[in-house]
Design an enzyme around this catalytic site. Structure first.
Site, PDB file in Angstrom:
ATOM      1  CG  ASP A   1       5.062  -1.112 -10.729  1.00 58.51           C
ATOM      2  OD1 ASP A   1       4.170  -0.322 -10.392  1.00 58.51           O
ATOM      3  OD2 ASP A   1       5.476  -1.231 -11.897  1.00 58.51           O
TER       4      ASP A   1
ATOM      5  CD  GLU B   1       0.188  -0.945  -9.421  1.00 60.13           C
ATOM      6  OE1 GLU B   1      -0.257   0.166  -9.744  1.00 60.13           O
ATOM      7  OE2 GLU B   1       1.144  -1.486 -10.009  1.00 60.13           O
TER       8      GLU B   1
END
Ligand code: CA
Length: 608
Positions: free
Chosen positions: A325, A354
């Site tokens: 993330d 990400e």
């Protein structure tokens, strides 16, 4: 000073009797590349004691104390010929042993270092565990967990790991070969804990989802169904209810001394030559939101802790990948060390980050093998391809002109020269953070099928969000787009697993995806082949995938009306091939004749 040292232990002996409340990682393994392991031990005034071990093949090479005397860090060195064993760690006060704590060094599974990560042959099914299926109502509410069940968009709905295990056959039959599971680690937050992005314990699966053992079983049973598990991990921040926040190891464990300072959320600061250093620093050191304290990965004890927990989960649960993330928000020197250590320990493992950016130059910066503009070195093999997601959306929803329309896809893929490996990017039409693809495309089934056809045949590793296979819609907020999968709850009237109660359109989408996914599994051109594409002409985008003798041709007609295509333009690739088979309906075409492609359609053709 000597006098001080002499009196301290005496004082503690009267005041309290120390014990070990936490020990992380909870175990380690012998025979790892990473032969030194840092053990974080936590307990009342533990640092005042003197730890020792006595073991064959294992040495205690460092004992480190930090600001907070409730923490002590032990570094063990495990020799190549050490055998699996339980080590006794003795905590001395003077000459007396005050605590003995056992620590396990386990044997590794055979070939553990050769663990295979996901590849372009795979397609990921992205699941938000709270919203897929409730396989165990007994864990819906847990007394030690702050948040209970509710029926609002941001409440917990009771989905869990057992629900996924119960429906692995559905996932497998659809044709998926990997599950990217949104975070399942403990999130003992007051509110909106269902999404899982506020970790409160890095070594514990949230009991409302199951247990560590069940997570491991999920991975094992999934693999028996040809499906690997990809863990969603957050290294940038924790939840404000993480147990550290009640007794920080040191003030610099959390950026800005544990106090909330918001990040500027501006990724561009990383690359921009005109941004002052203060704003660059704020991007990485600021907190994502107030309930997500930002970890300072420049702290060497924390850095090691995060690297080890990543390795621990791969080894423990036999993972097929990580999704990391908020990747660019993390300290870059740490990311280099972290990705390098994982790649060294597991050379065939795969993991992706990400970076929500629409500029390929900025996304490529993070991928291994890309040409860096500064001294950053990356070992992460894959990233999420946000630029392609946007191009797909723009391309299908705008009119075809010289610089708009389906040519957007061609133009963004032309940027692939910047990536270390464009074939290893994770591609998608939607995910848990954006509107459902069917809704993005104005609930137009033709456009939806074009989008799915593209994602499953162009270069990259496709990811499909759960429910997208039945063209689920979304209207607004995050909690709503992560709505419950129909059939996952006992009271559901519609059951998408069996198909019962699905509308015709939903059944049609599901059948389409099942056909496409299962065909994709068999195609080496898609799984291993190169991409070759032609500049868009008359609203037609044509591309090929090829591997050895396996050739696939895709024609995307973005016009409302059907088009006849003269195939001579593609003769350098088609050569002497004669026949094409539409993989969806098995219709055969002669390549010697112009081909008619209906409007708003992507035709996928196996070339024979
Ligand atoms: Ca449950």
């Amino acid at each position: 000073m000597k006098l001080f040292k002499f009196f301290i232990p005496l004082f503690f002996a009267i005041k309290s009797y120390a014990q070990v409340d936490r020990i992380e990682p909870p175990n380690w393994w012998i025979g790892m590349q990473m032969s030194k392991v840092q053990i974080m031990m936590y307990g009342d005034k533990l640092a005042a004691l003197d730890p020792k071990i006595d073991s064959e093949g294992v040495k205690l090479i460092a004992v480190d104390r930090v600001e907070n005397e409730n923490y002590i860090f032990l570094t063990l060195e495990i020799s190549k010929n050490a055998i699996p064993q339980n080590i006794d760690i003795y905590f001395y006060q003077g000459k007396k042993v005050k605590i003995t704590h056992e620590y396990q060094l386990l044997p590794r599974k055979e070939n553990a270092s050769n663990i295979e990560g996901f590849t372009p042959k795979d397609v990921m099914y992205l699941i938000t565990p709270d919203r897929f299926a409730n396989g165990d109502t007994k864990n819906d509410e847990i007394s030690s967990m702050k948040e209970k069940l509710g029926d609002g968009h941001y409440d917990r709905h009771g989905g869990d790991l057992q629900g996924i295990i119960n429906h692995l056959d559905y996932i497998h039959d659809l044709g998926f070969t990997a599950i990217w599971l949104n975070p399942a680690l403990e999130n003992n937050m007051e509110k909106a804990s269902y999404h899982g992005y506020s970790t409160t314990d890095y070594y514990k699966i949230d009991p409302r989802f199951g247990s560590n053992e069940l997570y491991r079983s999920l991975s094992k049973i999934a693999q028996e169904n040809g499906v690997g598990i990809i863990m969603d991990l957050i290294l940038n921040h924790i939840g404000s209810e993480h147990w550290w926040m009640y007794d920080l190891p040191s003030l610099d464990w959390i950026n800005h001394d544990g106090k909330f300072v918001q990040t500027n959320h501006t990724h561009h600061t990383v690359y921009d030559p005109h941004t002052p250093q203060s704003e660059k620093d704020l991007f990485t050191s600021g907190w994502f939101v107030e309930t997500m304290p930002d970890l300072n990965q420049a702290n060497p004890f924390l850095a090691k802790y995060l690297i080890q927990l990543s390795i621990w989960w791969i080894e423990y649960a036999d993972l097929s990948g990580f999704r990391i993330d908020t990747y660019p928000y993390v300290d870059r020197a740490f990311l280099t060390a972290w990705s390098k250590t994982i790649a060294k320990e597991y050379p065939n493992f795969n993991f992706f980050g990400e970076a929500w950016l629409y500029n390929p130059a900025m996304v490529s910066y993070w991928q291994k093998g890309s040409r860096p503009f500064d001294d950053y070195i990356s070992f992460i093999p894959s990233m999420k391809d946000f630029p392609l997601q946007k191009a797909l959306y723009d391309g299908l929803t705008s009119d075809d002109r010289w610089n708009t329309g389906i040519g957007d896809i061609y133009r963004v893929l032309a940027n692939d020269f910047q990536y270390g490996d464009p074939y290893n990017l994770v591609i998608f039409g939607d995910n848990h953070d954006m509107q459902r693809i069917f809704s993005q495309l104005n609930e137009d089934m033709d456009l939806y099928k074009m989008a799915m056809s593209f994602i499953l045949t162009t270069r990259g590793i496709p990811q499909i969000y759960y429910g997208t296979e039945i063209a689920m819609k979304s209207t607004g907020d995050h909690g709503e787009l992560r709505k419950d999968f129909p059939g996952g709850w006992e009271s559901d009237k519609v059951d998408a697993f069996s198909g019962k109660g699905l509308k015709r359109e939903e059944r049609d989408a599901q059948k389409f995806l099942r056909t496409l996914l299962n065909w994709r599994k068999t195609s080496s051109a898609i799984g291993k082949g190169k991409l070759l594409h032609y500049p868009v002409k008359d609203g037609l985008y044509v591309y090929f995938r090829s591997y050895d003798n396996d050739l696939v041709m895709v024609i995307m007609n973005n016009n409302q009306s059907s088009k006849n295509i003269d195939l001579k333009r593609f003769s350098e690739i088609l050569l002497k091939k004669e026949r094409a088979i539409n993989i969806i309906n098995n219709r055969a075409y002669k390549l010697s004749k112009p081909m008619r492609v209906p409007g708003k359609t992507a035709m996928i053709l196996d070339i024979e």
